[in-house]
Design a protein around this motif. Structure first.
Motif, PDB file in Angstrom:
ATOM      1  N   THR A 744      27.945  35.165  43.200  1.00 64.46           N
ATOM      2  CA  THR A 744      29.330  35.195  43.652  1.00 64.46           C
ATOM      3  C   THR A 744      30.141  35.980  42.624  1.00 64.46           C
ATOM      4  N   ALA A 745      31.382  36.287  42.965  1.00 63.52           N
ATOM      5  CA  ALA A 745      32.226  37.045  42.026  1.00 63.52           C
ATOM      6  C   ALA A 745      32.453  36.253  40.747  1.00 63.52           C
ATOM      7  N   GLN A 746      32.616  34.940  40.870  1.00 66.73           N
ATOM      8  CA  GLN A 746      32.822  34.129  39.679  1.00 66.73           C
ATOM      9  C   GLN A 746      31.588  34.133  38.787  1.00 66.73           C
ATOM     10  N   GLU A 747      30.406  34.089  39.391  1.00 65.88           N
ATOM     11  CA  GLU A 747      29.175  34.094  38.605  1.00 65.88           C
ATOM     12  C   GLU A 747      28.939  35.437  37.921  1.00 65.88           C
ATOM     13  N   GLY A 771      41.511  35.421  45.142  1.00 66.41           N
ATOM     14  CA  GLY A 771      40.500  36.284  45.742  1.00 66.41           C
ATOM     15  C   GLY A 771      40.658  37.752  45.392  1.00 66.41           C
ATOM     16  N   GLY A 772      41.888  38.239  45.267  1.00 64.93           N
ATOM     17  CA  GLY A 772      42.087  39.630  44.888  1.00 64.93           C
ATOM     18  C   GLY A 772      41.541  39.924  43.513  1.00 64.93           C
ATOM     19  N   GLN A 773      41.770  38.998  42.572  1.00 62.74           N
ATOM     20  CA  GLN A 773      41.217  39.161  41.223  1.00 62.74           C
ATOM     21  C   GLN A 773      39.696  39.096  41.243  1.00 62.74           C
ATOM     22  N   ASP A 774      39.143  38.247  42.111  1.00 59.91           N
ATOM     23  CA  ASP A 774      37.681  38.164  42.220  1.00 59.91           C
ATOM     24  C   ASP A 774      37.093  39.487  42.708  1.00 59.91           C
ATOM     25  N   LEU A 775      37.753  40.137  43.658  1.00 55.65           N
ATOM     26  CA  LEU A 775      37.274  41.434  44.142  1.00 55.65           C
ATOM     27  C   LEU A 775      37.346  42.470  43.026  1.00 55.65           C
ATOM     28  N   TYR A 776      38.407  42.445  42.248  1.00 57.36           N
ATOM     29  CA  TYR A 776      38.541  43.367  41.107  1.00 57.36           C
ATOM     30  C   TYR A 776      37.380  43.176  40.131  1.00 57.36           C
ATOM     31  N   VAL A 777      37.022  41.930  39.879  1.00 57.54           N
ATOM     32  CA  VAL A 777      35.886  41.644  39.009  1.00 57.54           C
ATOM     33  C   VAL A 777      34.604  42.224  39.592  1.00 57.54           C
ATOM     34  N   ALA A 778      34.371  41.979  40.869  1.00 57.76           N
ATOM     35  CA  ALA A 778      33.142  42.452  41.503  1.00 57.76           C
ATOM     36  C   ALA A 778      33.026  43.972  41.447  1.00 57.76           C
ATOM     37  N   LEU A 779      34.129  44.672  41.668  1.00 58.54           N
ATOM     38  CA  LEU A 779      34.117  46.132  41.674  1.00 58.54           C
ATOM     39  C   LEU A 779      33.787  46.722  40.313  1.00 58.54           C
ATOM     40  N   THR A 780      34.082  45.997  39.256  1.00 57.79           N
ATOM     41  CA  THR A 780      33.960  46.569  37.906  1.00 57.79           C
ATOM     42  C   THR A 780      32.724  46.090  37.158  1.00 57.79           C
ATOM     43  N   ARG A 781      31.720  45.586  37.898  1.00 60.65           N
ATOM     44  CA  ARG A 781      30.477  45.178  37.236  1.00 60.65           C
ATOM     45  C   ARG A 781      29.484  46.335  37.141  1.00 60.65           C
ATOM     46  N   ALA A 782      29.691  47.414  37.903  1.00 60.32           N
ATOM     47  CA  ALA A 782      28.699  48.491  37.990  1.00 60.32           C
ATOM     48  C   ALA A 782      28.863  49.496  36.859  1.00 60.32           C
ATOM     49  N   THR A 783      27.749  49.929  36.297  1.00 60.15           N
ATOM     50  CA  THR A 783      27.779  50.977  35.276  1.00 60.15           C
ATOM     51  C   THR A 783      27.409  52.344  35.847  1.00 60.15           C
ATOM     52  N   ARG A 784      26.819  52.366  37.069  1.00 59.11           N
ATOM     53  CA  ARG A 784      26.392  53.654  37.622  1.00 59.11           C
ATOM     54  C   ARG A 784      26.659  53.800  39.111  1.00 59.11           C
TER      55      ARG A 784
END
Length: 802
Positions: A744-747, A771-784
């Motif tokens: 999940t986004a929190q995890e 939820g908006g902050q959770d989406l921001y977190v999810a979007l910024t986990r990728a390095t490539r």
């Protein structure tokens, strides 16, 4: 990045120069590793010798031996943790009229050669600081900075940043080589563990790392700014700079979950430090590792400071006075203590201003005394009745009347009789049960279990603490339910208010220690007799027993601190700190009375409904106006194309926050795909193939590892697991070892992956107040690579991907 040599005039000559430079550096690096081996061997020898090496049985000698052994163990642990990439840098200061400038090699620990001359400078030493702070605009005295890239103990690549070409000797100018060390590091594949950045620390991170020990430092940084790894390097730097203080008290690092702690656990040993406690909020109560999360509404109530008042009211509610006084049946007598005397005993106990279980001793003492006196008075009346009858029928002899009159002026029980009477009453089951009902000895677990299960008590006591009936009702749950992360600060509060009466246990330990010592001395006397040492008068039985007594290996600072709830740490680092509730902050602050903290996080990424909306909201209660903030503004992790999408989301959900500026402009743009969850396996296989087969990044060849995360809404979680049965699941340490993990986004908070697939972004936005902050977190986990999968319209936040 500094001035580099421009075009190569002769590629063949340049390659020869590069190879010659590598050979020269290899000679030095081999020398450094030889010294490391020698230091390890010396530490191992000292450790094997142990505290018994010399010194006899004198206390001072034993103490010095134990200290030497402990230091050898610490030294060996540090030296064993720095094998990988031991020497990673070199700085050359400008030459002057007197000759060439100084050259220093920078590494994970400091080493000296056989003549005590510096061979390797610890990266935390002041002499190493120019390696991190020099820029082309402000190089200081540096002429060149060189990065050394090692595979095992072999130099495989060099990277030069030249600040002053004229400041180098001619031989050095010919050997200049270069590639962007920082960007090469950033392009490497993820391995499921955080890498240290000791070789590529940037100036703004260096300012965080070397900030002073005292006070509260807030490191505010958006995704990819390196705030976590900077905080870990700060822990190593503080332990190096303030070792005399922090080695005794230790450093605590509080992370968001066990996966995150596993993710970072190898960073500090690799920097030469091992005496650090890593824990989640759910582990700050010794003996408990809570991982379950409450529903957001419940977490908000449990995280509110009014919960501390609720616990205080619950403790007072268990200190009861019977309205009609205390009545106990003992040996055919009804012993009584009136209500007023019971109230005096309660008020006297509360007046001690010590925890409940310690107050209980005073309360029990006073009531036992009152019961003992009442029993003595009843026995006295029973004895007096025959004499009164005799007096009515004809009077008492004068001498007997005189004895009775004298007895009236004498206490019924002397001190010894009173003590024995109280002990006898305490062992009577009826008395024990009655006193336990009035003032029970409680554990935090018992107190909260009983409170949570009783709606009437929650409502009544909650009203006193300022909770509405609806808020109090949210706390109700059946006995036996698992403890949650939000319960840990409440248990900690209860532990403070209840305390622990360990007087009986301490007395038992003293008796056990005495019995052990007597047994050891008896055995030692037998040894002395059988060996003939008794005739020589060379050693006493007590000395021989003490010399061979073994309490087992000494505990490290970290081990002792983790087992002691009241341990006061020298410094605390809180990562993802925006997620902590007010009650969690209360728990953390108890563990650092000096208020020496590093607070790391990003207010824009707050996902917990009980978390922080500003740093002042949480910190001003403890250090009003006395905390300082350091902002990290550069995103080293997230490619610019991905960050542009994330920035649109941030502008909508937290317009007062500024996204960090990305330095990378590589990799493909993020994509959105309309497809059912059942088609995920093909997409995941394709993404894994792309990140595992890309040979464009890293130093020395293609990627051998890569990690992919599928970040999904709660609503689609089960369907995603059905589609990807071989993927790891959830925020567990084992998930880091899997190529694919479903989160999940929190995890996913605090973690990073080569490729991220986001499933059901609309669901992520709507299923939580944050939820908006959770989406921001999810979007910024990728390095490539980033792919967004949706089976309905994209949310407006992702309009740029439509």
């Amino acid at each position: 990045m500094g001035l580099r040599q421009a075009d190569a005039v002769n590629p063949e000559r340049e390659e020869k120069s590069r190879q010659a430079a590598i050979r020269a550096e290899q000679q030095y690096v081999s020398r450094v590793y030889s010294r490391l081996d020698a230091e390890r061997e010396s530490a191992e020898t000292a450790l094997r010798a142990g505290p018994a090496a010399g010194g006899g049985s004198a206390f001072q000698a034993r103490l010095e031996g134990a200290v030497a052994t402990d230091e050898a163990a610490r030294r060996l642990a540090r030296l064993s943790g720095v094998e990988h990439g031991l020497c990673f840098g070199r700085i050359d200061h400008r030459a002057d009229a007197d000759g060439p400038g100084d050259t220093f090699y920078i590494g994970r620990v400091g080493l000296r050669d056989e003549n005590r001359e510096p061979l390797l400078i610890d990266w935390r030493a002041e002499a190493a600081r120019p390696f991190y702070t020099a820029t082309s605009g402000a190089p200081g005295t540096l002429a060149r900075r060189r990065h050394l890239h090692l595979r095992d103990r072999t130099v495989v690549h060099l990277d030069d940043e030249v600040f002053d070409l004229e400041g180098l000797a001619e031989s050095e100018r010919r050997g200049i080589v270069g590639e962007a060390a920082l960007l090469a590091t950033l392009r490497r594949g993820r391995t499921g563990r955080m890498s240290d950045v000791v070789a590529t620390i940037q100036e703004e991170q260096d300012q965080v790392i070397r900030s002073g020990l005292h006070g509260v430092l807030v490191v505010q940084g958006g995704p990819g700014t390196g705030k976590t790894v900077a905080a870990l390097h700060r822990a190593a730097y503080l332990l190096y700079t303030h070792r005399d203080v922090l080695e005794r008290r230790g450093v605590l690092i509080v992370g968001p979950n066990a996966t995150f702690l596993r993710y970072i656990e190898q960073v500090l040993p690799g920097l030469g430090e091992t005496d650090v406690v890593l824990a989640t909020v759910g582990e700050l109560y010794p003996g408990l590792k809570a991982t379950a999360a409450d529903d957001p509404a419940i977490a908000v109530v449990k995280g509110d400071l009014r919960t501390a008042d609720l616990v205080r009211e619950a403790v007072h509610d268990r200190q009861r006075v019977p309205a009609d006084g205390l009545r106990v049946e003992v040996e055919g007598l009804t012993l009584t203590v009136d209500a007023e005397a019971c109230e005096r005993a309660r008020d006297r106990a509360r007046g001690l201003r010590v925890p409940h279980n310690i107050q209980r001793r005073r309360f029990v003492h006073d009531l036992l005394e009152a019961l003992a006196v009442d029993r003595a008075e009843q026995y006295d009346r029973i004895m007096d009745e025959p004499l009164e009858e005799i007096a009515k029928n004809g009077g008492l002899p004068g001498w007997l009347q005189e004895l009775i009159d004298e007895a009236e002026d004498t206490p019924l029980l002397d001190e010894t009789e009173l003590r024995m009477a109280k002990e006898a009453l305490w062992h009577d089951p009826a008395v024990r049960t009655a006193l336990d009902a009035l003032w029970p000895e409680l554990t935090p677990e018992e107190l909260l279990t009983d409170l949570y299960a009783d709606l009437d008590s929650l409502t009544r006591l909650g009203a006193r603490a300022g909770l509405s009936p609806a808020e109090a009702a949210l706390l109700r749950r059946p006995s036996g339910a698992p403890w949650t992360v939000s319960d840990v600060p409440i248990l900690d509060e209860a532990a403070d208010l209840l305390g622990k009466d360990d007087s009986a246990a301490r007395a038992a330990r003293r008796r056990a220690d005495l019995a052990r010592r007597e047994a050891e001395e008896l055995y030692a006397r037998e040894v002395i007799q059988t060996t003939g040492l008794a005739d020589l008068d060379m050693v006493s039985a007590a000395d021989l027993a003490e010399r061979h007594h073994d309490d087992g290996p000494p505990l490290t600072t970290a081990q002792r601190a983790m087992a002691d709830r009241e341990w006061a740490y020298g410094h605390v680092i809180v990562d993802e700190a925006q997620e902590l509730s007010a009650m969690a902050w209360r728990t953390v602050m108890k563990r650092v009375p000096t208020r020496s903290l590093t607070v790391v996080g990003d207010i824009a990424q707050t996902g917990s409904a009980a978390g922080a909306s500003s740093w002042g909201q949480m910190l001003d209660r403890y250090v009003p106006g006395r905390w300082r903030e350091q902002r990290l503004l550069v995103n080293y992790r997230t490619p610019a194309a991905i960050m542009r999408v994330a920035a649109d989301v941030l502008a909508a959900v937290a317009p007062d926050q500024t996204p960090p500026e990305p330095v990378r402009d590589d990799g493909p743009p993020p994509t959105a795909i309309a497809m059912p969850v059942s088609d995920l396996p093909g997409l995941v296989r394709s993404e894994l193939s792309l990140v595992a087969g890309d040979a464009s990044g890293g130093i020395g060849g293609a990627f051998t590892e890569g990690r992919l995360a599928v970040v999904t809404s709660t609503a689609r979680h089960a369907a995603v697991l059905d589609a990807l049965p071989s993927a790891a699941v959830g925020a567990t340490p084992e998930a880091l070892d899997s190529p694919t993990v479903v989160l999940t986004a929190q995890e996913a908070k605090g973690l990073e992956f080569d490729s991220v697939v986001i499933v059901d972004p609309a669901g992520i936005v709507t299923e939580s107040p944050m939820g908006g902050q959770d989406l921001y977190v999810a979007l910024t986990r990728a390095t490539r690579r980033l792919t967004v999968v949706h089976d309905d319209d994209l949310p407006s936040l992702l309009a740029s991907l439509a």
